[in-house]
Design a protein around this motif. Structure first.
Motif, mmCIF file in Angstrom:
data_model
loop_
_atom_site.group_PDB
_atom_site.id
_atom_site.type_symbol
_atom_site.label_atom_id
_atom_site.label_comp_id
_atom_site.label_asym_id
_atom_site.label_seq_id
_atom_site.Cartn_x
_atom_site.Cartn_y
_atom_site.Cartn_z
ATOM 1 N N GLY A 18 -48.953 82.537 -49.653
ATOM 2 C CA GLY A 18 -49.119 83.648 -48.728
ATOM 3 C C GLY A 18 -48.183 83.524 -47.543
ATOM 4 N N ALA A 19 -47.919 84.676 -46.934
ATOM 5 C CA ALA A 19 -47.081 84.719 -45.739
ATOM 6 C C ALA A 19 -47.591 85.833 -44.846
ATOM 7 N N SER A 20 -47.482 85.629 -43.557
ATOM 8 C CA SER A 20 -47.764 86.718 -42.623
ATOM 9 C C SER A 20 -46.686 86.701 -41.549
ATOM 10 N N LEU A 21 -46.367 87.893 -41.080
ATOM 11 C CA LEU A 21 -45.295 88.048 -40.107
ATOM 12 C C LEU A 21 -45.689 89.146 -39.141
ATOM 13 N N THR A 22 -45.623 88.851 -37.846
ATOM 14 C CA THR A 22 -45.905 89.858 -36.839
ATOM 15 C C THR A 22 -44.607 90.571 -36.489
ATOM 16 N N LEU A 23 -44.613 91.876 -36.670
ATOM 17 C CA LEU A 23 -43.446 92.693 -36.368
ATOM 18 C C LEU A 23 -43.343 92.911 -34.860
ATOM 19 N N ASP A 24 -42.213 93.385 -34.401
ATOM 20 C CA ASP A 24 -41.994 93.591 -32.964
ATOM 21 C C ASP A 24 -42.993 94.565 -32.354
ATOM 22 N N ASN A 25 -43.534 95.493 -33.160
ATOM 23 C CA ASN A 25 -44.498 96.458 -32.641
ATOM 24 C C ASN A 25 -45.941 95.959 -32.707
ATOM 25 N N LEU A 58 -51.540 95.422 -44.051
ATOM 26 C CA LEU A 58 -51.059 95.560 -42.679
ATOM 27 C C LEU A 58 -52.254 95.503 -41.753
ATOM 28 N N LEU A 59 -52.115 94.762 -40.661
ATOM 29 C CA LEU A 59 -53.190 94.609 -39.688
ATOM 30 C C LEU A 59 -52.642 94.856 -38.291
ATOM 31 N N ASP A 60 -53.538 95.267 -37.387
ATOM 32 C CA ASP A 60 -53.098 95.438 -36.003
ATOM 33 C C ASP A 60 -53.261 94.117 -35.254
ATOM 34 N N GLU A 61 -52.982 94.140 -33.971
ATOM 35 C CA GLU A 61 -53.024 92.901 -33.173
ATOM 36 C C GLU A 61 -54.414 92.282 -33.108
ATOM 37 N N ASP A 62 -55.464 93.112 -33.352
ATOM 38 C CA ASP A 62 -56.841 92.609 -33.377
ATOM 39 C C ASP A 62 -57.268 92.194 -34.774
ATOM 40 N N ARG A 63 -56.301 92.166 -35.702
ATOM 41 C CA ARG A 63 -56.515 91.812 -37.106
ATOM 42 C C ARG A 63 -57.449 92.796 -37.812
ATOM 43 N N GLU A 64 -57.374 94.052 -37.390
ATOM 44 C CA GLU A 64 -58.095 95.140 -38.057
ATOM 45 C C GLU A 64 -57.149 95.779 -39.063
#
Length: 96
Positions: A18-25, A58-64
């Motif tokens: 698995g991999a996760s990456l936070t985009l600039d937005n 895809l998740l938001d900053e609150d992991r929703e």
């Protein structure tokens, strides 16, 4: 713009990779492949190179979950059996 090759895969605790990456937005792209995910093959393998498709969320900053809000026509929390090229498209859409 970030794409599939920017993901850094690691072994998952319960098998597969698995991999996760936070985009600039702030959107988090999560990509997994394992016996229990919507990937090809549905096996617990050690390397992303051993898979031809992956499960994406895809998740938001609150992991929703935001997959269905960001990707047109998606009505689920995850998108299964996505190729590297399809993941590139998802990631590009998520960065607009």
């Amino acid at each position: 713009m970030k794409v599939f090759k920017d993901l850094e895969f690691k072994p998952r605790e319960f098998g597969g990779v698995g991999a996760s990456l936070t985009l600039d937005n702030g959107i988090i792209v999560s990509v997994i492949a394992s016996r229990g995910s919507y990937s090809t093959p549905r096996e617990d393998l050690a390397s992303p190179e051993e898979y031809s498709s992956f499960e994406v969320a895809l998740l938001d900053e609150d992991r929703e979950w935001t997959t269905g809000l960001v990707i047109p026509g998606c009505n689920d929390d995850v998108i299964g059996w996505q190729s590297r090229e399809q993941i590139n498209s998802i990631m590009l859409i998520a960065q607009i």
